[in-house]
Design an enzyme around this catalytic site. Sequence first.
Site, PDB file in Angstrom:
ATOM      1  N   LEU A  98       8.571  -2.353   2.322  1.00  0.00           N
ATOM      2  CA  LEU A  98       8.144  -2.159   3.716  1.00  0.00           C
ATOM      3  C   LEU A  98       8.821  -0.954   4.338  1.00  0.00           C
ATOM      4  O   LEU A  98       9.994  -0.674   4.059  1.00  0.00           O
ATOM      5  CB  LEU A  98       8.503  -3.386   4.555  1.00  0.00           C
ATOM      6  CG  LEU A  98       7.575  -4.592   4.466  1.00  0.00           C
ATOM      7  CD1 LEU A  98       8.213  -5.760   5.207  1.00  0.00           C
ATOM      8  CD2 LEU A  98       6.199  -4.269   5.044  1.00  0.00           C
ATOM      9  N   ASP A  99       8.098  -0.310   5.185  1.00  0.00           N
ATOM     10  CA  ASP A  99       8.659   0.720   6.047  1.00  0.00           C
ATOM     11  C   ASP A  99       9.856   0.090   6.797  1.00  0.00           C
ATOM     12  O   ASP A  99       9.737  -1.022   7.335  1.00  0.00           O
ATOM     13  CB  ASP A  99       7.530   1.084   7.029  1.00  0.00           C
ATOM     14  CG  ASP A  99       7.890   2.219   7.950  1.00  0.00           C
ATOM     15  OD1 ASP A  99       9.036   2.230   8.428  1.00  0.00           O
ATOM     16  OD2 ASP A  99       7.031   3.065   8.200  1.00  0.00           O
ATOM     17  N   THR A 108       0.805  -1.227   0.000  1.00  0.00           N
ATOM     18  CA  THR A 108       0.000   0.000   0.000  1.00  0.00           C
ATOM     19  C   THR A 108       0.841   1.282   0.000  1.00  0.00           C
ATOM     20  O   THR A 108       0.312   2.361  -0.219  1.00  0.00           O
ATOM     21  CB  THR A 108      -0.919   0.021   1.243  1.00  0.00           C
ATOM     22  OG1 THR A 108      -0.106  -0.300   2.383  1.00  0.00           O
ATOM     23  CG2 THR A 108      -2.048  -0.981   1.116  1.00  0.00           C
ATOM     24  N   GLY A 114      10.800  10.936  -3.174  1.00  0.00           N
ATOM     25  CA  GLY A 114      11.775  10.136  -2.425  1.00  0.00           C
ATOM     26  C   GLY A 114      11.439  10.025  -0.952  1.00  0.00           C
ATOM     27  O   GLY A 114      11.842   9.081  -0.282  1.00  0.00           O
ATOM     28  N   CYS A 140      18.381   5.663  -3.436  1.00  0.00           N
ATOM     29  CA  CYS A 140      18.117   6.209  -4.776  1.00  0.00           C
ATOM     30  C   CYS A 140      19.204   7.195  -5.245  1.00  0.00           C
ATOM     31  O   CYS A 140      19.579   7.191  -6.420  1.00  0.00           O
ATOM     32  CB  CYS A 140      16.752   6.864  -4.821  1.00  0.00           C
ATOM     33  SG  CYS A 140      16.381   7.870  -3.394  1.00  0.00           S
ATOM     34  N   SER A 155      -4.405  -2.942   7.255  1.00  0.00           N
ATOM     35  CA  SER A 155      -4.911  -3.123   5.885  1.00  0.00           C
ATOM     36  C   SER A 155      -5.310  -4.567   5.595  1.00  0.00           C
ATOM     37  O   SER A 155      -6.090  -4.816   4.658  1.00  0.00           O
ATOM     38  CB  SER A 155      -3.824  -2.724   4.872  1.00  0.00           C
ATOM     39  OG  SER A 155      -3.357  -1.436   5.136  1.00  0.00           O
ATOM     40  N   SER A 184       4.172   3.975  -1.069  1.00  0.00           N
ATOM     41  CA  SER A 184       4.537   4.566  -2.377  1.00  0.00           C
ATOM     42  C   SER A 184       5.404   3.633  -3.195  1.00  0.00           C
ATOM     43  O   SER A 184       5.206   3.502  -4.403  1.00  0.00           O
ATOM     44  CB  SER A 184       5.234   5.920  -2.256  1.00  0.00           C
ATOM     45  OG  SER A 184       5.394   6.356  -0.975  1.00  0.00           O
ATOM     46  N   HIS A 239      15.882  12.580  -9.236  1.00  0.00           N
ATOM     47  CA  HIS A 239      16.942  13.174  -8.413  1.00  0.00           C
ATOM     48  C   HIS A 239      18.066  13.679  -9.325  1.00  0.00           C
ATOM     49  O   HIS A 239      18.579  12.939 -10.176  1.00  0.00           O
ATOM     50  CB  HIS A 239      17.550  12.125  -7.471  1.00  0.00           C
ATOM     51  CG  HIS A 239      16.677  11.747  -6.306  1.00  0.00           C
ATOM     52  ND1 HIS A 239      15.460  12.332  -6.038  1.00  0.00           N
ATOM     53  CD2 HIS A 239      16.881  10.839  -5.315  1.00  0.00           C
ATOM     54  CE1 HIS A 239      14.943  11.799  -4.950  1.00  0.00           C
ATOM     55  NE2 HIS A 239      15.776  10.893  -4.485  1.00  0.00           N
TER      56      HIS A 239
HETATM   57  N1  NDP Z   1       9.524   6.646  -1.363  1.00  0.00           N
HETATM   58  C1  NDP Z   1      10.582   6.371  -2.076  1.00  0.00           C
HETATM   59  O1  NDP Z   1      10.789   6.828  -3.228  1.00  0.00           O
HETATM   60  C2  NDP Z   1      11.626   5.482  -1.540  1.00  0.00           C
HETATM   61  C3  NDP Z   1      11.457   4.756  -0.357  1.00  0.00           C
HETATM   62  N2  NDP Z   1      12.405   3.860   0.018  1.00  0.00           N
HETATM   63  C4  NDP Z   1      12.266   2.973   1.176  1.00  0.00           C
HETATM   64  O2  NDP Z   1      11.242   2.010   0.891  1.00  0.00           O
HETATM   65  C5  NDP Z   1      10.488   1.724   2.037  1.00  0.00           C
HETATM   66  C6  NDP Z   1       9.056   2.079   1.825  1.00  0.00           C
HETATM   67  O3  NDP Z   1       8.919   3.473   1.611  1.00  0.00           O
HETATM   68  P1  NDP Z   1       7.519   4.140   1.233  1.00  0.00           P
HETATM   69  O4  NDP Z   1       6.826   3.320   0.201  1.00  0.00           O
HETATM   70  O5  NDP Z   1       7.785   5.554   0.949  1.00  0.00           O
HETATM   71  O6  NDP Z   1       6.730   3.983   2.642  1.00  0.00           O
HETATM   72  P2  NDP Z   1       5.208   4.128   2.959  1.00  0.00           P
HETATM   73  O7  NDP Z   1       5.101   4.672   4.324  1.00  0.00           O
HETATM   74  O8  NDP Z   1       4.501   4.821   1.851  1.00  0.00           O
HETATM   75  O9  NDP Z   1       4.687   2.571   3.000  1.00  0.00           O
HETATM   76  C7  NDP Z   1       5.059   1.698   3.997  1.00  0.00           C
HETATM   77  C8  NDP Z   1       4.408   0.320   3.787  1.00  0.00           C
HETATM   78  O10 NDP Z   1       4.761  -0.488   4.918  1.00  0.00           O
HETATM   79  C9  NDP Z   1       3.549  -1.038   5.470  1.00  0.00           C
HETATM   80  N3  NDP Z   1       3.666  -1.193   6.916  1.00  0.00           N
HETATM   81  C10 NDP Z   1       3.718  -0.230   7.860  1.00  0.00           C
HETATM   82  N4  NDP Z   1       3.780  -0.792   9.085  1.00  0.00           N
HETATM   83  C11 NDP Z   1       3.772  -2.133   8.902  1.00  0.00           C
HETATM   84  C12 NDP Z   1       3.813  -3.249   9.781  1.00  0.00           C
HETATM   85  N5  NDP Z   1       3.856  -3.098  11.111  1.00  0.00           N
HETATM   86  N6  NDP Z   1       3.783  -4.493   9.254  1.00  0.00           N
HETATM   87  C13 NDP Z   1       3.722  -4.665   7.917  1.00  0.00           C
HETATM   88  N7  NDP Z   1       3.660  -3.644   7.029  1.00  0.00           N
HETATM   89  C14 NDP Z   1       3.679  -2.400   7.514  1.00  0.00           C
HETATM   90  C15 NDP Z   1       2.461  -0.046   5.121  1.00  0.00           C
HETATM   91  O11 NDP Z   1       1.189  -0.693   5.203  1.00  0.00           O
HETATM   92  P3  NDP Z   1      -0.159   0.083   5.697  1.00  0.00           P
HETATM   93  O12 NDP Z   1      -0.652   0.897   4.526  1.00  0.00           O
HETATM   94  O13 NDP Z   1      -1.086  -1.031   6.024  1.00  0.00           O
HETATM   95  O14 NDP Z   1       0.230   0.932   6.858  1.00  0.00           O
HETATM   96  C16 NDP Z   1       2.883   0.332   3.700  1.00  0.00           C
HETATM   97  O15 NDP Z   1       2.438  -0.651   2.812  1.00  0.00           O
HETATM   98  C17 NDP Z   1      11.141   2.495   3.171  1.00  0.00           C
HETATM   99  O16 NDP Z   1      12.035   1.645   3.831  1.00  0.00           O
HETATM  100  C18 NDP Z   1      11.854   3.642   2.460  1.00  0.00           C
HETATM  101  O17 NDP Z   1      12.953   4.110   3.181  1.00  0.00           O
HETATM  102  C19 NDP Z   1      13.469   3.683  -0.778  1.00  0.00           C
HETATM  103  C20 NDP Z   1      13.666   4.367  -1.923  1.00  0.00           C
HETATM  104  C21 NDP Z   1      12.785   5.364  -2.351  1.00  0.00           C
HETATM  105  N1  PHD Z   2      15.987   8.973   1.209  1.00  0.00           N
HETATM  106  C1  PHD Z   2      15.628   8.975  -0.212  1.00  0.00           C
HETATM  107  C2  PHD Z   2      14.762   7.791  -0.476  1.00  0.00           C
HETATM  108  C3  PHD Z   2      15.581   6.530  -0.313  1.00  0.00           C
HETATM  109  O1  PHD Z   2      16.142   5.971  -1.217  1.00  0.00           O
HETATM  110  O2  PHD Z   2      15.685   6.097   0.907  1.00  0.00           O
HETATM  111  P1  PHD Z   2      16.386   4.722   1.318  1.00  0.00           P
HETATM  112  O3  PHD Z   2      17.854   4.914   1.361  1.00  0.00           O
HETATM  113  O4  PHD Z   2      15.809   4.412   2.647  1.00  0.00           O
HETATM  114  O5  PHD Z   2      16.005   3.691   0.264  1.00  0.00           O
HETATM  115  C4  PHD Z   2      14.928  10.266  -0.536  1.00  0.00           C
HETATM  116  O6  PHD Z   2      14.396  10.826   0.364  1.00  0.00           O
HETATM  117  O7  PHD Z   2      14.908  10.711  -1.667  1.00  0.00           O
END
Ligand code: NDP
Ligand code: PHD
Length: 365
Positions: free
Chosen positions: A85-86, A13, A188, A156, A41, A15, A256
């Site tokens: 995952l977060d 769910t 990001g 990234c 969820s 990003s 970026h």
């Molecule tokens: N945004 C970006 O462009 C980038 C992000 N990242 C990394 O990727 C990961 C995800 O980022 P992003 O998509 O932005 O995060 P989001 O906060 O948008 O999504 C997090 C996801 O984790 C789930 N989640 C939260 N708590 C739990 C739990 N206790 N058990 C299982 N699932 C859970 C959420 O589900 P629910 O909806 O049910 O809460 C959701 O699906 C992070 O580690 C981030 O650092 C890396 C590169 C780029």
């Molecule tokens: N921290 C990056 C996103 C990213 O890549 O994070 P991580 O290193 O946790 O994958 C941004 O904010 O643009």
Amino acid sequence: MTTQKKAGVLGATGSVGQRFILLLSEHPDFKLEVLGASARSAGKRYEDAVTWKQTFLLPESAKDIEISECTVEAFKDCDVVFSGLDHDYAGPIEKAFKEAGLAVVSNAKNYRREPDVPLIVPITNTDHLSVIEEKINKAKTAGQEKPGFIACISNCSTAGLVAPLKPLVDDFGPLDLITTTTLQAISGAGYSPGVPGIDIIDNIVPFIGSEEEKIEWETKKILGTVNASKDGFNLISEEDLKVSAQCTRVPVSDGHTECISFRFKNRPAPSVEQVKESLRNYVCEASKLGCHSAPKNAIHVLEQENRPQPRLDRDRDNGFGVSVGRVREDTVLDFKMVVLSHNTIIGAAGAGILIAEILLKKGLI
Ligand SMILES: NC(=O)C1=CN([C@@H]2O[C@H](COP(=O)(O)OP(=O)(O)OC[C@H]3O[C@@H](n4cnc5c(N)ncnc54)[C@H](OP(=O)(O)O)[C@@H]3O)[C@@H](O)[C@H]2O)C=CC1
Ligand SMILES: N[C@@H](CC(=O)OP(=O)(O)O)C(=O)O
């Protein structure tokens, strides 16, 4: 009869999870089967649980999938599991999946520094996947079950930095100094909580938590080599390579930009024309293997003096290609240039899909 591999998405769910779903929805090699998110969820239809934030519509094929909790039991039939995952929750979940024999391609930072976990930019250091290959071959020889593994996607900004530097290291030898100043898109930071509009409109924020440390460390693993016993990596030492990063958040949706400078260890340094030629001639392994998402050109060298620009250049090769412009001599180090990479495609979910395509071509999933 379908030959598609069964795919699951953890954090479906979020990003990054949403990007995984978009990229998997019409993928020839993978079929989206299981979606996992938090207990909040679980049990809901995907369409009802997600706050869809992509510019493409939510794929029909994903709408009715019932969200599961992130348990091994729910994902046990998957050939590959993508994790968005977060990072607060990714650690124990990904570890349990690996220990249960599952193949995990993770976007979270938790295991990037593990000595036997490859940290992959799929247009750059796919040779690091040989550590997984070796593990699987050893188990096979010993008559054991195929082991699970985690392959990590890099940060990234690190992806955009190393992508053009690796071909140069291959052609002209090691670098000893690298500096980068990033201008990072708001996507990001994710959506929830993300960067508040009030902070970023008409503004630049000169701090992104832990980002500089990640870039400085990850670069040394990715530009390093696989060790002789193929069970880990030789990271480039602090004495051999110094990397300095400054990170800023700018009002751009995706893409970026990085202003980078670097110096070669060997003298004389190549010419500007040789550097551009090396970048133009680079063909990544994913392209050689014929992977579905592999870019035609992993590196695009732009000659216009005002490029690359995020809005105009981020979608080159569907976001899997990196754009490099303004390649020129630097008065302090050897060269400077401006690099643009799509942070949620080659810097995140797209990288995960391309890594899985490579693993598939190599017979590792
Ligand atoms: N945004 C970006 O462009 C980038 C992000 N990242 C990394 O990727 C990961 C995800 O980022 P992003 O998509 O932005 O995060 P989001 O906060 O948008 O999504 C997090 C996801 O984790 C789930 N989640 C939260 N708590 C739990 C739990 N206790 N058990 C299982 N699932 C859970 C959420 O589900 P629910 O909806 O049910 O809460 C959701 O699906 C992070 O580690 C981030 O650092 C890396 C590169 C780029
Ligand atoms: N921290 C990056 C996103 C990213 O890549 O994070 P991580 O290193 O946790 O994958 C941004 O904010 O643009």
